[in-house]
Design a protein around this motif. Structure first.
Motif, PDB file in Angstrom:
ATOM      1  N   PHE B 360       0.864  -1.177   0.000  1.00  0.00           N
ATOM      2  CA  PHE B 360       0.000   0.000   0.000  1.00  0.00           C
ATOM      3  C   PHE B 360       0.901   1.227   0.000  1.00  0.00           C
ATOM      4  O   PHE B 360       2.121   1.079  -0.083  1.00  0.00           O
ATOM      5  N   GLY B 361       0.329   2.405   0.051  1.00  0.00           N
ATOM      6  CA  GLY B 361       1.197   3.575  -0.025  1.00  0.00           C
ATOM      7  C   GLY B 361       0.502   4.844   0.411  1.00  0.00           C
ATOM      8  O   GLY B 361      -0.711   4.873   0.631  1.00  0.00           O
ATOM      9  N   THR B 362       1.327   5.880   0.546  1.00  0.00           N
ATOM     10  CA  THR B 362       0.819   7.211   0.893  1.00  0.00           C
ATOM     11  C   THR B 362       0.744   8.048  -0.368  1.00  0.00           C
ATOM     12  O   THR B 362       1.672   8.025  -1.175  1.00  0.00           O
ATOM     13  N   MET B 363      -0.342   8.751  -0.567  1.00  0.00           N
ATOM     14  CA  MET B 363      -0.428   9.730  -1.641  1.00  0.00           C
ATOM     15  C   MET B 363      -0.566  11.103  -0.995  1.00  0.00           C
ATOM     16  O   MET B 363      -1.564  11.395  -0.352  1.00  0.00           O
ATOM     17  N   LEU B 364       0.482  11.909  -1.128  1.00  0.00           N
ATOM     18  CA  LEU B 364       0.510  13.204  -0.447  1.00  0.00           C
ATOM     19  C   LEU B 364      -0.142  14.282  -1.310  1.00  0.00           C
ATOM     20  O   LEU B 364       0.134  14.382  -2.496  1.00  0.00           O
ATOM     21  N   VAL B 365      -1.007  15.074  -0.692  1.00  0.00           N
ATOM     22  CA  VAL B 365      -1.562  16.245  -1.383  1.00  0.00           C
ATOM     23  C   VAL B 365      -0.544  17.367  -1.180  1.00  0.00           C
ATOM     24  O   VAL B 365      -0.503  18.001  -0.131  1.00  0.00           O
TER      25      VAL B 365
END
Lengths: 237, 525
Positions: B360-365
């Motif tokens: 899974f992963g982080t999607m940064l705004v």
């Protein structure tokens, strides 16, 4: 569309725009901070001389580094560096579970997939890597010295740094990357992977990616890791 | 040389271009030409082989920031990003759009379903979103479609009190092959290639693929500067592509209205190359990439990871306060190998656990910064993407990385692996052995080419703003000071739209398409 034939002349916006003016202003500002126009003429001359001195010293160091690389290359009678030894370090050739034993076909596959022979930048980088520019007599001290350098310093500073390290005897002069034993190769590659210099890390991550793309797209690799491939043509479990 | 004339020329056939072309053709008798740089590969071409399918991406997947650190993926084929994405669908977030109205002075773009924007009956974003959702069958997957990887992610989140929600997906009849990112071989993913593009073709829109637009032609007359068409070249049709309607060679298209929908990287490059007036130096500035940091968890048992619906759960728990999403996805071996850290035997041993990994992963705004910019290089004609993470964004990514480590262990992983070569743990690597080590994520420096950050959602490079000092185009998408030239795609967003952008882009295109038809006298078409 009468005008389509002479597009470049069609519309030119060469008049200075607001943005360009602002940029020039910033540049002037930087210089005025570092070399203030205030103070006596003599002081300004000294500052200018200091700047000229710094630039020429950096240039001399860079030239030393370049000449040393040329000299080392000439000593070996080499024109192009070999990718094979690096690929053999990035993948565990020779270990029991690794599915292939000969790196030759894989290296040819990498060259075929990415057309690297005509890629001058890649060839030059590989030559720089293989000439052991940064291989330390004792890895840790140099590693520490590198750590002090600001990350992402550009290639000129890197060359200057190497030249200083070489001149002060901190670099060992060995023939080529391919002549090292497996443990030393891994240590050297690790030095590039963790280098403070962005250009070294970039070379490492690029070659690593090329190698993994070429290897992990083969049925041998899929079998070794238990990947069953496309559902349209699924491999047996 | 091929000459064509039309009322509306749309450049790019992705989420925006195809939707816009179909909307205009549906609602009017205007002649529309839709050009696409990439080939027209259909379901028959998608062979589910990762290596072969790199051809669907811009620069074969090698497009990256100038320091080579952040790969910036984008689809370069008919359907654009919607052909190669994971079908993750988020409606436009109203608070973000209200923020744009407040900060960038945008007008209209109403979320009220009873609003009539620009005096056009029924024109509002709410109806555009409704149309797009219906056409692309946006829905949440059934419980039976959730694979092991997504279940582990959901359970890991919930054990820590982190909310996990189901994604909505634009699919119909998914077989669960796990190759969304390589092009759907079953036409089950309802990207624009199988939806709006087909609508457009049925309504007589002319599609020209393999067509690189070199420049937009501008002319100056009594009323000011006006876009009158574009010129470019059509490349020979690549093997595997559907046939092209135009023979290879140079091409000139005369149009009364030119719409640029080439994506957040190519749109600013095309505008710069065409020397579109930019008195405030705005083109390409303030681009956002949604930097993403992947995480793998190694289990003692097999995890069903690469088969099934790739992404069915996400968490917006930290979205409002910290500005990032956690999204559950998984990669096939090439991308997995490049992402996992290390080399040699150590790396191969990780890859031998491929079947036991969760991902899974982080999607940064990310926050727009004027120093981050896309420019056009006159040397090789390619886009140069200069991008650096700001310090505030790095802090948020460190926080996200620590939470990801904790979620992996809460899900039952034995080790949590960050895609980084940085020495974070006491053992000098980025492989965590217990949740207690999550604090080591504070040491992340995000040095380029040492920690893998990836991007697939470039946006906000030709911002909309009513103030020409803040954005090149206005709320209609019209370039300030140029007649007949519009920008309509993710580049027109003033900042990040806050989530995976496909539906937001399609909704904007649907809205602008209906507006163009409603205001056709404005463009003399």
């Amino acid at each position: 569309l009468r005008s389509i034939g002479n597009l470049p002349e069609l519309r030119r916006y060469d008049a200075p725009t607001v943005g360009a003016t602002a940029r020039r202003y910033e540049v002037r500002n930087v210089f005025s901070n570092r070399f203030p126009a205030t103070g006596s003429r003599a002081r300004r001359r000294v500052l200018r001389l200091k700047r000229a001195g710094f630039v020429s010293a950096a240039a001399a160091l860079a030239a030393c580094g370049f000449l040393r690389n040329v000299a080392l290359g000439a000593e070996r009678g080499e024109t192009t560096a070999e990718l094979g030894p690096l690929v053999e370090t990035l993948l565990p050739f020779g270990s029991a579970a690794f599915p292939i034993s000969d790196s030759g076909p894989l290296v040819r596959r990498i060259y075929a997939l990415f057309d690297l022979e005509r890629d001058a930048v890649f060839q030059a980088s590989l030559a720089g890597f293989s000439s052991l520019g940064a291989f330390p007599a004792g890895a840790e001290p140099l590693f520490a010295a590198e750590r002090e350098v600001t990350p992402d310093t550009d290639i000129q500073v890197l060359r200057a740094h190497d030249a200083v390290a070489f001149a002060t005897g901190r670099l060992r002069k060995v023939a080529a990357f391919g002549d090292l034993d497996a443990a030393e190769r891994a240590r050297y590659v690790g030095l590039w992977a963790h280098s403070a210099f962005g250009v070294r890390r970039r070379f490492y991550s690029s070659v690593r990616a090329l190698t993994f793309v070429a290897f992990y797209s083969t049925p041998e690799a899929w079998h070794a890791i238990g990947y069953r491939g496309p559902l349209l043509a699924e491999l047996p479990a | 040389m091929t000459y064509l004339t039309c009322d509306v020329l749309v450049i790019g056939s992705g989420a925006a271009g195809a939707t816009l072309a179909a909307t205009i053709a549906e609602a009017s008798d205007l002649s529309v030409v839709l050009v696409e740089k990439g080939p027209y590969y259909g379901a028959e071409f998608f062979n589910q082989r990762e290596l072969d399918m790199f051809t669907l991406l811009a620069q074969h997947g090698a497009r990256a920031t100038v320091d080579g650190a952040i790969p910036v993926a984008g689809g370069e084929c008919v359907g654009g990003g919607t052909t190669v994405n994971y079908a993750l669908s988020f409606d436009p977030i109203e608070s973000v759009w209200q923020g744009w109205k407040r900060d960038y002075g945008l007008r209209q773009l109403s979320f009220d379903p009873s609003a009539n924007d620009y005096g056009i009956a029924g024109l509002n974003l709410a109806s555009a979103i409704r149309d797009v959702r219906r056409r692309c069958n946006v829905h949440a997957p059934a419980d039976g479609e959730v694979n092991d990887n997504n279940r582990l992610f959901r359970d890991g989140c919930r054990r820590l009190g982190v909310t996990a929600k189901k994604f909505e997906l634009n699919m119909r009849g998914c077989v669960g092959c796990g190759f969304c990112g390589q092009g759907c071989a079953y036409d089950a993913k309802l990207g624009t290639m199988v939806t709006y593009l087909q609508d457009a073709l049925r309504k007589g829109v002319r599609l020209i693929h393999h067509c690189s637009i070199e420049t937009i032609v501008l002319e100056e007359d009594a009323s000011g500067i006006r876009a009158v068409g574009a010129s470019g070249t059509v490349a020979p049709t690549k093997p595997g592509s559907r046939p092209n309607g135009v023979t290879a060679g140079s091409l000139a298209i005369e149009a009364k209205l030119v719409v640029v929908s080439a994506g957040a990287i190519e749109s600013p490059v095309l505008l710069q190359r065409s020397r579109v007036p930019d008195p405030f130096d705005r083109i390409g500035r303030g681009i956002v990439l949604h930097p993403s940091l992947p995480m793998a968890g190694a289990f003692a048992r097999r995890v069903g990871n690469y088969r099934g619906v790739t992404g069915s759960y996400y968490s917006d728990h930290f979205h409002a306060r910290r500005g990032f999403m956690l999204e559950c996805l998984f990669d096939h071996p090439i991308n997995a190998a490049v992402a996992l850290p290390g080399f040699g035997l150590e790396h191969f041993e990780l890859m031998r656990e491929y079947d036991n990994l969760m991902g899974f992963g982080t999607m940064l705004v990310d926050t727009p910064d004027d120093g981050n910019r896309v420019t056009w290089s006159s040397l090789d004609g390619k886009a140069r993407i200069a991008y650096k993470l700001t310090e505030a964004d790095k802090r948020r990514l460190r926080f996200a990385a620590a939470r990801m480590v904790e979620i992996a262990f809460a899900a039952g992983a034995r080790r949590a692996i960050l895609t980084s070569h940085e020495p974070l743990t006491g053992r000098g690597d980025a492989i965590f052995r217990s949740a207690d080590e999550s604090a080591d994520c504070e040491k992340l420096r995000f040095a380029p080419n040492q920690t893998l950050i990836s991007s697939a959602h470039a946006q906000a490079s030709v911002k909309m703003s009513e103030d020409p000092r803040c954005g090149l185009v206005d709320s209609r998408g019209e370039v300030h000071g140029v007649n007949g030239l519009l920008v309509c795609d993710s580049s027109a967003f003033p900042t990040s739209c806050g989530a995976n952008p496909m539906i937001a882009i399609m909704s904007l295109a649907r809205y602008q398409g209906r507006r163009i038809v409603g205001e056709r006298e404005r463009y003399s078409v």
